[in-house]
Scaffold this motif. Structure first.
Motif, PDB file in Angstrom:
ATOM      1  N   LEU A  39     -11.481 -12.215  -0.976  1.00 14.09           N
ATOM      2  CA  LEU A  39     -10.400 -11.694  -0.138  1.00 14.09           C
ATOM      3  C   LEU A  39     -10.500 -12.216   1.293  1.00 14.09           C
ATOM      4  CD1 LEU A  39     -10.033  -8.006  -1.349  1.00 14.09           C
ATOM      5  CD2 LEU A  39      -8.520  -9.943  -1.785  1.00 14.09           C
ATOM      6  N   LYS A  40     -11.718 -12.316   1.805  1.00 15.73           N
ATOM      7  CA  LYS A  40     -11.911 -12.841   3.154  1.00 15.73           C
ATOM      8  C   LYS A  40     -11.382 -14.275   3.259  1.00 15.73           C
ATOM      9  CE  LYS A  40     -15.468 -13.683   6.608  1.00 15.73           C
ATOM     10  NZ  LYS A  40     -16.891 -13.838   6.846  1.00 15.73           N
ATOM     11  N   GLU A  41     -11.570 -15.054   2.190  1.00 14.01           N
ATOM     12  CA  GLU A  41     -11.141 -16.455   2.178  1.00 14.01           C
ATOM     13  C   GLU A  41      -9.626 -16.624   2.043  1.00 14.01           C
ATOM     14  OE1 GLU A  41     -12.903 -19.285   2.639  1.00 14.01           O
ATOM     15  OE2 GLU A  41     -14.716 -18.111   3.030  1.00 14.01           O
ATOM     16  N   ILE A  42      -8.955 -15.734   1.302  1.00  9.41           N
ATOM     17  CA  ILE A  42      -7.526 -15.924   1.059  1.00  9.41           C
ATOM     18  C   ILE A  42      -6.617 -15.035   1.900  1.00  9.41           C
ATOM     19  CG2 ILE A  42      -7.929 -16.725  -1.295  1.00  9.41           C
ATOM     20  CD1 ILE A  42      -6.680 -14.010  -2.219  1.00  9.41           C
ATOM     21  N   GLU A  43      -7.189 -14.106   2.655  1.00  8.98           N
ATOM     22  CA  GLU A  43      -6.326 -13.184   3.398  1.00  8.98           C
ATOM     23  C   GLU A  43      -5.509 -13.892   4.473  1.00  8.98           C
ATOM     24  OE1 GLU A  43      -8.586 -10.053   5.173  1.00  8.98           O
ATOM     25  OE2 GLU A  43      -9.585 -11.364   6.581  1.00  8.98           O
ATOM     26  N   GLY A  44      -5.987 -15.002   4.982  1.00  5.66           N
ATOM     27  CA  GLY A  44      -5.250 -15.732   6.012  1.00  5.66           C
ATOM     28  C   GLY A  44      -3.980 -16.393   5.519  1.00  5.66           C
ATOM     29  N   TYR A  45      -3.804 -16.476   4.214  1.00  8.52           N
ATOM     30  CA  TYR A  45      -2.620 -17.121   3.650  1.00  8.52           C
ATOM     31  C   TYR A  45      -1.434 -16.173   3.497  1.00  8.52           C
ATOM     32  CZ  TYR A  45      -5.732 -20.988   2.499  1.00  8.52           C
ATOM     33  OH  TYR A  45      -6.623 -22.033   2.566  1.00  8.52           O
ATOM     34  N   GLY A  46      -1.679 -14.878   3.630  1.00  7.32           N
ATOM     35  CA  GLY A  46      -0.595 -13.913   3.483  1.00  7.32           C
ATOM     36  C   GLY A  46      -0.189 -13.763   2.030  1.00  7.32           C
ATOM     37  N   GLY A  47       1.083 -13.507   1.823  1.00 11.13           N
ATOM     38  CA  GLY A  47       1.599 -13.303   0.474  1.00 11.13           C
ATOM     39  C   GLY A  47       1.868 -11.841   0.208  1.00 11.13           C
ATOM     40  N   THR A  48       2.635 -11.595  -0.838  1.00 15.97           N
ATOM     41  CA  THR A  48       3.002 -10.239  -1.232  1.00 15.97           C
ATOM     42  C   THR A  48       2.588 -10.012  -2.672  1.00 15.97           C
ATOM     43  OG1 THR A  48       4.942 -10.367   0.210  1.00 15.97           O
ATOM     44  CG2 THR A  48       4.919  -8.610  -1.425  1.00 15.97           C
ATOM     45  N   VAL A  49       1.861  -8.929  -2.907  1.00 15.97           N
ATOM     46  CA  VAL A  49       1.429  -8.609  -4.266  1.00 15.97           C
ATOM     47  C   VAL A  49       2.648  -8.140  -5.053  1.00 15.97           C
ATOM     48  CG1 VAL A  49      -0.023  -7.121  -5.689  1.00 15.97           C
ATOM     49  CG2 VAL A  49      -0.885  -7.980  -3.513  1.00 15.97           C
ATOM     50  N   LEU A  50       2.929  -8.841  -6.151  1.00 20.56           N
ATOM     51  CA  LEU A  50       4.055  -8.478  -7.000  1.00 20.56           C
ATOM     52  C   LEU A  50       3.609  -7.543  -8.118  1.00 20.56           C
ATOM     53  CD1 LEU A  50       7.053  -8.908  -7.638  1.00 20.56           C
ATOM     54  CD2 LEU A  50       6.392 -10.906  -8.986  1.00 20.56           C
ATOM     55  N   ARG A  51       2.458  -7.883  -8.743  1.00 23.50           N
ATOM     56  CA  ARG A  51       1.953  -7.055  -9.834  1.00 23.50           C
ATOM     57  C   ARG A  51       0.470  -7.334 -10.025  1.00 23.50           C
ATOM     58  NH1 ARG A  51       5.131  -6.502 -15.356  1.00 23.50           N
ATOM     59  NH2 ARG A  51       6.547  -5.578 -13.873  1.00 23.50           N
ATOM     60  N   THR A  52      -0.278  -6.298 -10.430  1.00 19.59           N
ATOM     61  CA  THR A  52      -1.691  -6.478 -10.773  1.00 19.59           C
ATOM     62  C   THR A  52      -2.047  -5.538 -11.918  1.00 19.59           C
ATOM     63  OG1 THR A  52      -2.729  -4.754  -9.421  1.00 19.59           O
ATOM     64  CG2 THR A  52      -2.250  -6.833  -8.320  1.00 19.59           C
ATOM     65  N   SER A  53      -3.180  -5.827 -12.524  1.00 21.17           N
ATOM     66  CA  SER A  53      -3.737  -4.890 -13.498  1.00 21.17           C
ATOM     67  C   SER A  53      -5.002  -4.248 -12.923  1.00 21.17           C
ATOM     68  CB  SER A  53      -4.057  -5.607 -14.815  1.00 21.17           C
ATOM     69  OG  SER A  53      -5.051  -6.587 -14.608  1.00 21.17           O
ATOM     70  N   LEU A  54      -5.193  -4.395 -11.610  1.00 21.37           N
ATOM     71  CA  LEU A  54      -6.340  -3.794 -10.933  1.00 21.37           C
ATOM     72  C   LEU A  54      -6.147  -2.290 -10.837  1.00 21.37           C
ATOM     73  CD1 LEU A  54      -6.607  -6.289  -7.925  1.00 21.37           C
ATOM     74  CD2 LEU A  54      -8.095  -6.227  -9.931  1.00 21.37           C
ATOM     75  N   ASP A  55      -7.249  -1.550 -10.655  1.00 21.39           N
ATOM     76  CA  ASP A  55      -7.084  -0.120 -10.418  1.00 21.39           C
ATOM     77  C   ASP A  55      -6.495   0.063  -9.015  1.00 21.39           C
ATOM     78  OD1 ASP A  55      -9.180   0.164  -8.416  1.00 21.39           O
ATOM     79  OD2 ASP A  55     -10.626   0.065 -10.049  1.00 21.39           O
ATOM     80  N   GLU A  56      -5.996   1.260  -8.727  1.00 21.50           N
ATOM     81  CA  GLU A  56      -5.235   1.493  -7.495  1.00 21.50           C
ATOM     82  C   GLU A  56      -6.023   1.185  -6.225  1.00 21.50           C
ATOM     83  OE1 GLU A  56      -3.391   5.339  -7.480  1.00 21.50           O
ATOM     84  OE2 GLU A  56      -2.432   4.993  -9.414  1.00 21.50           O
ATOM     85  N   SER A  57      -7.292   1.529  -6.189  1.00 22.74           N
ATOM     86  CA  SER A  57      -8.073   1.294  -4.966  1.00 22.74           C
ATOM     87  C   SER A  57      -8.266  -0.201  -4.712  1.00 22.74           C
ATOM     88  CB  SER A  57      -9.423   2.016  -5.035  1.00 22.74           C
ATOM     89  OG  SER A  57     -10.185   1.511  -6.110  1.00 22.74           O
ATOM     90  N   LYS A  58      -8.573  -0.978  -5.757  1.00 19.38           N
ATOM     91  CA  LYS A  58      -8.749  -2.422  -5.594  1.00 19.38           C
ATOM     92  C   LYS A  58      -7.426  -3.099  -5.250  1.00 19.38           C
ATOM     93  CE  LYS A  58     -12.749  -2.812  -8.623  1.00 19.38           C
ATOM     94  NZ  LYS A  58     -13.243  -3.277  -9.915  1.00 19.38           N
ATOM     95  N   GLU A  59      -6.345  -2.618  -5.854  1.00 18.99           N
ATOM     96  CA  GLU A  59      -5.034  -3.184  -5.547  1.00 18.99           C
ATOM     97  C   GLU A  59      -4.677  -2.939  -4.084  1.00 18.99           C
ATOM     98  OE1 GLU A  59      -0.353  -2.754  -6.834  1.00 18.99           O
ATOM     99  OE2 GLU A  59      -1.885  -2.201  -8.293  1.00 18.99           O
ATOM    100  N   GLN A  60      -4.995  -1.751  -3.577  1.00 20.67           N
ATOM    101  CA  GLN A  60      -4.693  -1.439  -2.181  1.00 20.67           C
ATOM    102  C   GLN A  60      -5.511  -2.312  -1.232  1.00 20.67           C
ATOM    103  OE1 GLN A  60      -2.095   0.543  -1.301  1.00 20.67           O
ATOM    104  NE2 GLN A  60      -2.491  -0.408   0.673  1.00 20.67           N
TER     105      GLN A  60
ATOM    106  N   LEU B  79      -6.477  -5.349  -1.836  1.00 20.65           N
ATOM    107  CA  LEU B  79      -5.808  -6.650  -1.884  1.00 20.65           C
ATOM    108  C   LEU B  79      -4.534  -6.638  -1.052  1.00 20.65           C
ATOM    109  CD1 LEU B  79      -5.485  -9.516  -3.070  1.00 20.65           C
ATOM    110  CD2 LEU B  79      -4.375  -8.459  -5.055  1.00 20.65           C
ATOM    111  N   ARG B  80      -3.724  -5.599  -1.208  1.00 21.31           N
ATOM    112  CA  ARG B  80      -2.471  -5.506  -0.428  1.00 21.31           C
ATOM    113  C   ARG B  80      -2.764  -5.463   1.075  1.00 21.31           C
ATOM    114  NH1 ARG B  80       2.086  -4.426  -3.401  1.00 21.31           N
ATOM    115  NH2 ARG B  80       1.735  -3.713  -5.534  1.00 21.31           N
ATOM    116  N   ASP B  81      -3.791  -4.714   1.463  1.00 21.08           N
ATOM    117  CA  ASP B  81      -4.145  -4.613   2.884  1.00 21.08           C
ATOM    118  C   ASP B  81      -4.592  -5.957   3.439  1.00 21.08           C
ATOM    119  OD1 ASP B  81      -3.544  -1.912   2.747  1.00 21.08           O
ATOM    120  OD2 ASP B  81      -5.644  -1.268   2.646  1.00 21.08           O
ATOM    121  N   ALA B  82      -5.420  -6.679   2.680  1.00 13.38           N
ATOM    122  CA  ALA B  82      -5.915  -7.982   3.139  1.00 13.38           C
ATOM    123  C   ALA B  82      -4.772  -8.971   3.320  1.00 13.38           C
ATOM    124  CB  ALA B  82      -6.943  -8.533   2.153  1.00 13.38           C
TER     125      ALA B  82
END
Length: 171
Positions: free
Chosen positions: A131-152, A154-157
C-alpha cells in the motif's frame, strides 16, 4: 485464498503504470499475483481486456511442440505441427486462467471511456509495504473481496493520493 481487488484509474496508462509497479513488487516477494488485467471501454462501448497471459498463443506453441514430437514418431512432422498448433490454439482460447473474463467485461461495461480498471487477483501480500508503494498513484476502489477493515485501509491509502493531487489544483 486469493482476494479480488478492482481499482479504477483516470487513464489506461496510469493503470498500466500501477500494474508494472506491482510486478516489480512481486519480484521483491512483497505480493503474489494470480492475475492482473486492465479493462477499458471504448467510445463505442466495447470493453477491451489487456491480459498478461495470451492463452491462445501459449496453447498454439505447446500444441506445436507436442504435434512435432508425435509427428516425428509417425514420420510426418509437418502435419503433426499443424494439427498440434491448431488444437493447442483452440484449447488455449477456451481456457480461462485467473479472473473470469465475463465478470470483468460486465463490471467494466459502466466505465467511462478512457478510464482503466485494474483487476488484481492477489494470492498473498505484505499489505503495509504494498500500500505504501501504490498509494501515490491514487485510484478508486470499485470492488474487493477483502474484509471491511482491509478494504477501508486500501480506500484510505488511495484516497490520500487523490486528495493530495486535488489540493495543488485547488490552490
Amino acid at each position: 485464498m486469493s482476494n479480488l481487488i478492482v481499482i479504477v484509474y483516470p487513464t489506461e496508462a496510469k493503470a498500466e503504470e500501477v500494474r508494472n509497479k506491482l510486478f516489480g513488487l512481486q519480484r521483491e516477494y512483497l505480493i503474489s499475483l494470480g492475475d492482473a488485467v486492465i479493462a477499458t471501454r471504448t467510445e463505442a462501448g466495447k470493453v477491451k481486456l489487456n491480459q498478461i497471459v495470451n492463452t491462445t498463443a501459449s496453447g498454439a506453441a505447446q500444441g506445436s511442440f507436442w504435434g512435432l514430437l508425435i509427428g516425428l514418431l509417425f514420420l510426418n512432422p509437418l502435419i503433426g505441427v499443424a494439427l498440434g498448433a491448431a488444437s493447442g490454439a483452440i484449447a488455449g482460447a477456451l481456457t480461462d486462467v485467473g479472473i473470469n473474463d465475463t465478470f470483468m467485461k460486465e463490471l467494466s461495461a459502466n466505465l467511462e471511456p478512457g478510464k482503466g480498471a485494474l483487476f488484481l487477483l492477489v494470492q498473498d501480500m505484505t499489505a503495509d509495504k504494498v500500500l505504501k508503494e501504490i498509494e501515490g498513484y491514487g485510484g478508486t476502489v470499485l470492488r474487493t473481496s477483502l474484509d471491511e477493515s482491509k478494504e477501508q485501509v486500501l480506500r484510505d491509502a488511495l484516497g490520500r493520493a487523490s486528495a493530495q493531487a486535488e489540493a495543488p489544483a485547488a490552490s
